[in-house]
Design a protein around this motif. Structure first.
Motif, short mmCIF file in Angstrom:
data_model
loop_
_atom_site.label_atom_id
_atom_site.label_comp_id
_atom_site.label_asym_id
_atom_site.label_seq_id
_atom_site.Cartn_x
_atom_site.Cartn_y
_atom_site.Cartn_z
N ILE A 572 -6.97 45.09 -21.11
CA ILE A 572 -6.03 46.16 -21.44
C ILE A 572 -4.68 45.57 -21.82
N ALA A 573 -4.25 44.54 -21.10
CA ALA A 573 -2.98 43.88 -21.43
C ALA A 573 -3.03 43.34 -22.86
N THR A 574 -4.16 42.77 -23.23
CA THR A 574 -4.31 42.21 -24.56
C THR A 574 -4.28 43.30 -25.63
N LYS A 575 -4.99 44.41 -25.39
CA LYS A 575 -5.01 45.48 -26.39
C LYS A 575 -3.64 46.13 -26.53
N GLY A 576 -2.88 46.15 -25.45
CA GLY A 576 -1.57 46.79 -25.51
C GLY A 576 -0.51 45.95 -26.17
N TRP A 577 -0.66 44.63 -26.10
CA TRP A 577 0.40 43.74 -26.58
C TRP A 577 0.06 43.11 -27.93
N SER A 578 -1.15 42.60 -28.04
CA SER A 578 -1.52 41.88 -29.27
C SER A 578 -2.97 42.18 -29.59
N ASP A 579 -3.82 41.19 -29.52
CA ASP A 579 -5.25 41.40 -29.74
C ASP A 579 -5.98 40.09 -29.45
N ALA A 580 -7.23 40.20 -29.11
CA ALA A 580 -8.10 39.04 -28.93
C ALA A 580 -9.52 39.54 -28.87
N ASP A 581 -10.47 38.71 -29.31
CA ASP A 581 -11.87 39.10 -29.20
C ASP A 581 -12.42 38.67 -27.84
N GLY A 582 -13.67 39.03 -27.59
CA GLY A 582 -14.25 38.76 -26.29
C GLY A 582 -14.28 37.30 -25.89
N PRO A 583 -14.78 36.39 -26.74
CA PRO A 583 -14.79 34.96 -26.36
C PRO A 583 -13.39 34.42 -26.09
N ALA A 584 -12.40 34.84 -26.89
CA ALA A 584 -11.04 34.38 -26.65
C ALA A 584 -10.52 34.88 -25.31
N LEU A 585 -10.86 36.12 -24.97
CA LEU A 585 -10.42 36.67 -23.69
C LEU A 585 -11.10 35.94 -22.54
N ARG A 586 -12.36 35.59 -22.70
CA ARG A 586 -13.06 34.84 -21.66
C ARG A 586 -12.39 33.49 -21.44
N ALA A 587 -11.95 32.84 -22.52
CA ALA A 587 -11.26 31.56 -22.39
C ALA A 587 -9.94 31.74 -21.65
N LEU A 588 -9.22 32.83 -21.94
CA LEU A 588 -7.98 33.09 -21.20
C LEU A 588 -8.27 33.33 -19.73
N ALA A 589 -9.36 34.06 -19.44
CA ALA A 589 -9.72 34.31 -18.04
C ALA A 589 -10.00 33.00 -17.31
N GLU A 590 -10.63 32.06 -18.00
CA GLU A 590 -10.90 30.76 -17.38
C GLU A 590 -9.59 30.05 -17.04
N ALA A 591 -8.59 30.19 -17.91
CA ALA A 591 -7.31 29.53 -17.66
C ALA A 591 -6.59 30.13 -16.47
N HIS A 592 -6.83 31.40 -16.19
CA HIS A 592 -6.10 32.09 -15.12
C HIS A 592 -6.90 32.22 -13.83
N ALA A 593 -8.21 32.11 -13.91
CA ALA A 593 -9.06 32.43 -12.77
C ALA A 593 -8.81 31.54 -11.56
N ALA A 594 -8.60 30.26 -11.78
CA ALA A 594 -8.44 29.35 -10.65
C ALA A 594 -7.26 29.75 -9.78
N ALA A 595 -6.18 30.24 -10.41
CA ALA A 595 -5.01 30.66 -9.64
C ALA A 595 -5.23 32.01 -8.96
N LEU A 596 -5.83 32.96 -9.67
CA LEU A 596 -5.90 34.31 -9.15
C LEU A 596 -7.12 34.59 -8.28
N ALA A 597 -8.12 33.73 -8.31
CA ALA A 597 -9.33 33.99 -7.52
C ALA A 597 -9.02 34.00 -6.04
N GLY A 598 -8.14 33.12 -5.59
CA GLY A 598 -7.87 33.02 -4.16
C GLY A 598 -7.26 34.27 -3.57
N PRO A 599 -6.04 34.65 -4.00
CA PRO A 599 -5.40 35.81 -3.38
C PRO A 599 -5.99 37.14 -3.78
#
Length: 606
Positions: A572-599
Motif C-alpha cells: 500500500i505504501a508503494t501504491k500510494g507513493w510511487s509504484d513497483a511490481d511484485g518481484p521488486a516489492l519482494r526484493a524490498l521486503a527482503e531488504a527490510h525483513a531482517a530488521a522488522l521480523a524481530g519486533p
C-alpha cells in the motif's frame, strides 16, 4: 482445566471436550467467523451472528465428548482462524474457560541480512542518481531540526536499530528551502562529507528524515552517495484499523502510527464503532460506550469474535487527543469513523428508540445480525446521530468525519410504516434512495460546520445522487464502484478488498490465518493493481489516494496484528507513493525483513 481441541474436517469443525470434573448440563460458548450450526454432539440454544451457545449432555471426567459444527450460509472453514474463538463452558458452578488453540499467523523465518539492491527504500523514490561513493553514518546526523527529532523519537522505529540517528558528532546536515517542491516532497543529497536536504515545508523535511532513517536501517553505517528527488503520487496514503471487533491498546496504535510513518503513510482511519462495540468515550451518550465497550457474560453483547467470558475496553478523550498529537508529529492525520445507518447493533443495544417498533421486516446482515440498522424516520435517530457526529468531529482536528454507510442489509426499512411515510413525503422509492437521503442530510450538517464527510462506496447510491456534499468515498468491494463514484463527481480513495484488506489470509494453507471472502493476498497481490486503471484517465484527478484495511474479527490479541499487516503494508505504501511490481516489492521486503521480523513478527514467507 478441561482439555479442548478443534480441527477442520472437510466442511465441518470437530471439537473434542474432556472435562476434568463432572459437569451437569454445561453450555459450550464460542464465536466463529460467521453464523454456525451444530451437526452433532449438542443443541444450539442461542446464536447472535457468529456467536453460538450449544447445550451439551452431562460431561464425565476423563471421557471425551465430540461436538461437530459447520458454517451456515454456504461458508466453509478455510484455516485455523475459522475454528472456535474464545471458547468456554457455562455451568451451574460458573464459567470455565477452555484452552484456546494457537492463534494468529505463524511468522516464517526472516532471511539472513544481505545488502539491499540499490537504495532499498520503500516506497521507492521518484528519482535516484547514484554518485558511487559512501557516507559514514556511524555517528548519526548532526542536526537539531524538529522534524528529524520527531523521527528519532518514534519508539517503533528506534527498536529496529541500535545505531544512533542524531548526534552532535554526526555527519553534518544542511537544510535549504525550495518553494518549487511540493509540501511532502524533498531533495536529498548524500555526499562523503555530509548531507543536504531541500524542502518547501515541514512535511518534506520529515520525509527526508524518514528516508535517512530507513537507509540507516537497511544499509547500516555506510550510505551510498547520490541525490534523491522524491514526492508522493497521492495525497491520501492510509491505513485503517478496526478497534471495534478487537480492542487494541493505545500503545499498539502508537506503534502502528510509527510503522506507518516509516513507510510514509499519512492517514490513519480509526474504526472504533461497529456492530460489536462503540469504544470512544463520548459525553453526549455515555451509555453507548459504557454498555458496549466490553463484551461477554452479563454484558449487552456476548463474547463475539474471540472475546471469551469478557473482553474489551474504551478510549478516553485524553487517549484520542494524545494519539492525535502523536500522529501530527508524524505527519499523520486521524480520520474517525462512525457507522450509520447499518452496523449499528451496539448502538441499538445501548440506546432505545432508534428502530421503528412497528417494523416487521426480517432483514439480516451479512454477519448474521437481525436489527443492526437505525431508522431515519424516527426523531430519536437524528437526535443521537447529530449529537454524536458533532461531538466526534469537534474532537478530531482533521476536519473530516467518516460516516460509515456500508453493508446495509437487503430489505432494511421495508417493513417500517414510519419509513414508508418518510419515503412518500420525500419522494423516495427504494431503500437505496432512503439511505442516500439519510447520508446527504447528515453530510450537509457536517459540511455546514466546515467538516468534510466521508463514507464507504455504498453512500453514492440513491436517486438523488447519494451523500453528496463534497464527500470522499472509499471503494472497497473493488475499483468499479469507485470509478462510478468518481465519474459522478466524488473524490475517491481506493481500498479494493482483493488487494488491500490485510485481514485476508496470506495463503490457502489451512495452517494459515485470516479471512478469504475477498481473496488470498500474498505480498505481490498488494501491488497487482493500478489505483487509476487503464481507461479511467478521465477521472484520474478524482482518485485521491489508496488505503490498506485491517478488520479485527479474527484478532484475539494485539500481537496478531503485525504479521497480518507486515510486510503487506509495503504494498500500500508503494501504491500510494510511487509504484513497483511484485518481484521488486519482494526484493524490498527482503531488504527490510531482517530488521522488522524481530519486533513485529514480520510474515516474510507470504
Amino acid at each position: 482445566m478441561p482439555d479442548f481441541t478443534a480441527r477442520i474436517d472437510a466442511d465441518t469443525i470437530r471439537c473434542e471436550i474432556t472435562a476434568s470434573e463432572p459437569l451437569a448440563a454445561p453450555v459450550f460458548c464460542f464465536s466463529l467467523m460467521a453464523p454456525g450450526a451444530v451437526v452433532s454432539g449438542g443443541t444450539l440454544i442461542r446464536s447472535l451472528g457468529s456467536w453460538c451457545e450449544v447445550a451439551l449432555p452431562d460431561l464425565a471426567p476423563g471421557r471425551p465428548h465430540e461436538v461437530v459444527l459447520r458454517y451456515a450460509g454456504g461458508f466453509s472453514p478455510k484455516n485455523r482462524a475459522w475454528l472456535p474463538l474464545g471458547p468456554y463452558l457455562r455451568h451451574a458452578g460458573g464459567i470455565t474457560p477452555l484452552p484456546p488453540g494457537p492463534a494468529g499467523v505463524r511468522p516464517a523465518p526472516a532471511p539472513e541480512p544481505r545488502p539491499a539492491e540499490g537504495l532499498g527504500l520503500c516506497p521507492p523514490p521518484s528519482a535516484w542518481a547514484p554518485a558511487g561513493g559512501r557516507l559514514d553514518l556511524s555517528r548519526g546526523i548532526a542536526t537539531s531540526d524538529e522534524a528529524f527529532e520527531a523521527v528519532a523519537a518514534i519508539p517503533a522505529v528506534s527498536r529496529l536499530t541500535e545505531a544512533p540517528f542524531l548526534s552532535p558528532a554526526g555527519a553534518p546536515l544542511m537544510l535549504t528551502e525550495d518553494p518549487s517542491l511540493p509540501p511532502e516532497g524533498y531533495r536529498l543529497t548524500i555526499a562523503p562529507g555530509g548531507l543536504t536536504l531541500a524542502a518547501s515545508a515541514r512535511a518534506g523535511r520529515f520525509y527526508g528524515a524518514v528516508t535517512l532513517r530507513q537507509l540507516q536501517i537497511v544499509h547500516g553505517d555506510s550510505l551510498p552517495t547520490g541525490e534523491i528527488t522524491d514526492a508522493p503520487r497521492f495525497g491520501w496514503r492510509g491505513q485503517h484499523l478496526d478497534c471495534a471487533r478487537h480492542f487494541f491498546e493505545v500503545e499498539t496504535i502508537r506503534d502502528l502510527l510509527g510503522v506507518m510513518a516509516l513507510y510514509k503513510l499519512n492517514r490513519f482511519h480509526w474504526h472504533f464503532a461497529d456492530d460489536e462495540a462503540f469504544r470512544l468515550e463520548v459525553s453526549s451518550y455515555p451509555e453507548l460506550w459504557q454498555k458496549t465497550a466490553f463484551r461477554g457474560e452479563g454484558e449487552a453483547l456476548p463474547g463475539l469474535f474471540g472475546g471469551g467470558p469478557r473482553a474489551g475496553g474504551s478510549y478516553s478523550k485524553d487517549d484520542a487527543r494524545a494519539l492525535i498529537d502523536h500522529a501530527k508529529r508524524l505527519n499523520i492525520e486521524i480520520l474517525p469513523e462512525l457507522e450509520i445507518p447499518a452496523h449499528a447493533l451496539a448502538l441499538n443495544a445501548a440506546i432505545p428508540g432508534l428502530r421503528d417498533p412497528a417494523d416487521n421486516g426480517a432483514e439480516t446482515s451479512v454477519q448474521g445480525y437481525r436489527g443492526n440498522s437505525i431508522n431515519p424516520a424516527l426523531p430519536k435517530m437524528w437526535e443521537v446521530t447529530e449529537a454524536l457526529t458533532a461531538e466526534v468531529a469537534e474532537l478530531f482536528p482533521f476536519g473530516h468525519l467518516h460516516l460509515g454507510c456500508d453493508e446495509l442489509p437487503e430489505g432494511t426499512w421495508e417493513g417500517s410504516p414510519a419509513a414508508a411515510e418518510l419515503k412518500e413525503r420525500e419522494g423516495l422509492e427504494t431503500t437505496d434512495d432512503l439511505q442516500g437521503w439519510t447520508m446527504a442530510r447528515l453530510a450537509a450538517g457536517l459540511a455546514a460546520q466546515g467538516i468534510r464527510p466521508a463514507a464507504w462506496e455504498e453512500a453514492a447510491r440513491g436517486a438523488q445522487g447519494g451523500i453528496g456534499n463534497g464527500a470522499i468515498l472509499f471503494s472497497w468491494t473493488g475499483q468499479g464502484p469507485g470509478l462510478d463514484a468518481a465519474r459522478a463527481g466524488y473524490d475517491v480513495v481506493m481500498c479494493p478488498g482483493k488487494n488491500a484488506y490485510f485481514d485476508m489470509a496470506h495463503s490457502a494453507d489451512p495452517d494459515d490465518w485470516g479471512a478469504a471472502w475477498a481473496a488470498i493476498i500474498p505480498l505481490e497481490e498488494t501491488v497487482a493493481w493500478q489505483p487509476v486503471p487503464p481507461g479511467a484517465e478521465d477521472v484520474a484527478d478524482r482518485i485521491i489516494g489508496v488505503e490498506g484495511c485491517f478488520w479485527g474479527e479474527f484478532t484475539t490479541r494485539d500481537a496478531e496484528l503485525w504479521p497480518m499487516i507486515l510486510p503487506r503494508m509495503l504494498g500500500i505504501a508503494t501504491k500510494g507513493w510511487s509504484d513497483a511490481d511484485g518481484p521488486a516489492l519482494r526484493a524490498l521486503a527482503e531488504a527490510h525483513a531482517a530488521a522488522l521480523a524481530g519486533p513485529w513478527g514480520w510474515h516474510y514467507g507470504a
